[in-house]
Design a protein around this motif. Structure first.
Motif, PDB file in Angstrom:
ATOM      1  N   LEU A   1       0.832  -1.209   0.000  1.00  0.00           N
ATOM      2  CA  LEU A   1       0.000   0.000   0.000  1.00  0.00           C
ATOM      3  C   LEU A   1       0.864   1.255   0.000  1.00  0.00           C
ATOM      4  O   LEU A   1       0.562   2.233  -0.694  1.00  0.00           O
ATOM      5  N   TRP A   2       1.932   1.247   0.778  1.00  0.00           N
ATOM      6  CA  TRP A   2       2.792   2.421   0.836  1.00  0.00           C
ATOM      7  C   TRP A   2       3.400   2.721  -0.538  1.00  0.00           C
ATOM      8  O   TRP A   2       3.479   3.863  -0.957  1.00  0.00           O
TER       9      TRP A   2
ATOM     10  N   GLN B   1       4.841   2.015  10.347  1.00  0.00           N
ATOM     11  CA  GLN B   1       5.866   2.473  11.287  1.00  0.00           C
ATOM     12  C   GLN B   1       5.534   2.076  12.719  1.00  0.00           C
ATOM     13  O   GLN B   1       6.423   1.683  13.475  1.00  0.00           O
ATOM     14  N   LEU B   2       4.266   2.180  13.096  1.00  0.00           N
ATOM     15  CA  LEU B   2       3.864   1.795  14.446  1.00  0.00           C
ATOM     16  C   LEU B   2       4.175   0.320  14.692  1.00  0.00           C
ATOM     17  O   LEU B   2       4.725  -0.050  15.729  1.00  0.00           O
TER      18      LEU B   2
ATOM     19  N   ASP C   1      14.096   3.517   0.462  1.00  0.00           N
ATOM     20  CA  ASP C   1      12.902   4.272   0.055  1.00  0.00           C
ATOM     21  C   ASP C   1      12.253   4.979   1.244  1.00  0.00           C
ATOM     22  O   ASP C   1      11.811   6.122   1.132  1.00  0.00           O
ATOM     23  N   LEU C   2      12.183   4.299   2.377  1.00  0.00           N
ATOM     24  CA  LEU C   2      11.615   4.928   3.578  1.00  0.00           C
ATOM     25  C   LEU C   2      12.489   6.099   4.034  1.00  0.00           C
ATOM     26  O   LEU C   2      11.962   7.141   4.450  1.00  0.00           O
TER      27      LEU C   2
ATOM     28  N   LEU D   1      12.366  13.717   2.343  1.00  0.00           N
ATOM     29  CA  LEU D   1      11.438  14.584   1.595  1.00  0.00           C
ATOM     30  C   LEU D   1      10.381  15.187   2.511  1.00  0.00           C
ATOM     31  O   LEU D   1      10.041  16.367   2.397  1.00  0.00           O
ATOM     32  N   ALA D   2       9.847  14.374   3.421  1.00  0.00           N
ATOM     33  CA  ALA D   2       8.818  14.870   4.350  1.00  0.00           C
ATOM     34  C   ALA D   2       9.392  15.954   5.252  1.00  0.00           C
ATOM     35  O   ALA D   2       8.741  16.983   5.492  1.00  0.00           O
ATOM     36  N   GLU D   3      10.607  15.746   5.731  1.00  0.00           N
ATOM     37  CA  GLU D   3      11.249  16.760   6.576  1.00  0.00           C
ATOM     38  C   GLU D   3      11.509  18.037   5.791  1.00  0.00           C
ATOM     39  O   GLU D   3      11.329  19.143   6.307  1.00  0.00           O
TER      40      GLU D   3
END
Length: 193
Positions: A127-128, A144-145, A171-172, A178-180
């Motif tokens: 899904l990710w 992640q959890l 990839d993670l 990118l998110a940061e």
């Protein structure tokens, strides 16, 4: 026909829930309403209608009574594996991941079961990679959890080749960077001012 009337009634109710979110709680209180909701929610062949009722699932996502009702139709731990196909709407994926996040954070036994479920962990990885936007975000949150628990990380690692694991880690990491960057406005030591 009866099916068309039921579909129109579902559309009308789901639309009304968007205007008056408190109507969503009828689904959690009335078994017949819940069964009608679930039949549409679980049906990926009608993405438009599935998207409409996914709003209801998102509103009810933190309600334990709703979780209980869901578990009467499908074990909660199997929701993603059972209901999600390539045709499933992103809104339905968001709702399912949010529900599982809520239950996992509040029930250690449930979290433990999910951590041992290699099929679920692999489903979340797929899904990710396959989804975008909120669906990707919530799949990652749940992944992640679960991977914060050593046993889940070990089981997922053992189920894949070393190359697959390395690609996932890379990839993670890229996604995190990118998110940061987005959170800080793309700034960094070499960013133009």
């Amino acid at each position: 026909s009866d099916g068309q009337i039921r579909g129109a009634a579902t559309d009308l109710f789901a639309s009304a829930c968007r205007c008056l979110p408190e109507l969503c709680f009828l689904v959690a209180r009335d078994k017949d309403a819940f069964h009608a909701f679930f039949d549409v929610f679980a049906d990926s062949s009608d993405r438009e209608r599935q998207t409409l009722v996914s709003h209801i699932a998102n509103v009810l996502g933190n309600i334990p009574e709703f979780h209980h009702l869901l578990s009467t139709r499908c074990p909660l731990g199997d929701l993603l594996k059972t209901l999600v196909t390539d045709a499933t709407s992103d809104q339905a994926v968001v709702a399912l991941c949010r529900i599982l996040l809520c239950v996992t954070k509040n029930d250690e036994d449930f979290k433990d079961r999910l951590c041992w479920d290699v099929d679920l962990l692999q489903c979340l990885v797929r899904l990710w990679y396959a989804r975008a936007g909120a669906a990707k975000f919530y799949a990652l949150q749940l992944l992640q959890l679960l991977l914060s628990e050593e046993r889940a990380a070990r089981i997922l690692t053992e189920s894949a080749s070393e190359g697959q694991v390395m690609v996932l880690i890379e990839d993670l990491n890229k996604h995190r960077i990118l998110a940061e960057a987005q959170e800080t406005g793309g700034g960094g030591p070499f960013a133009p001012e």
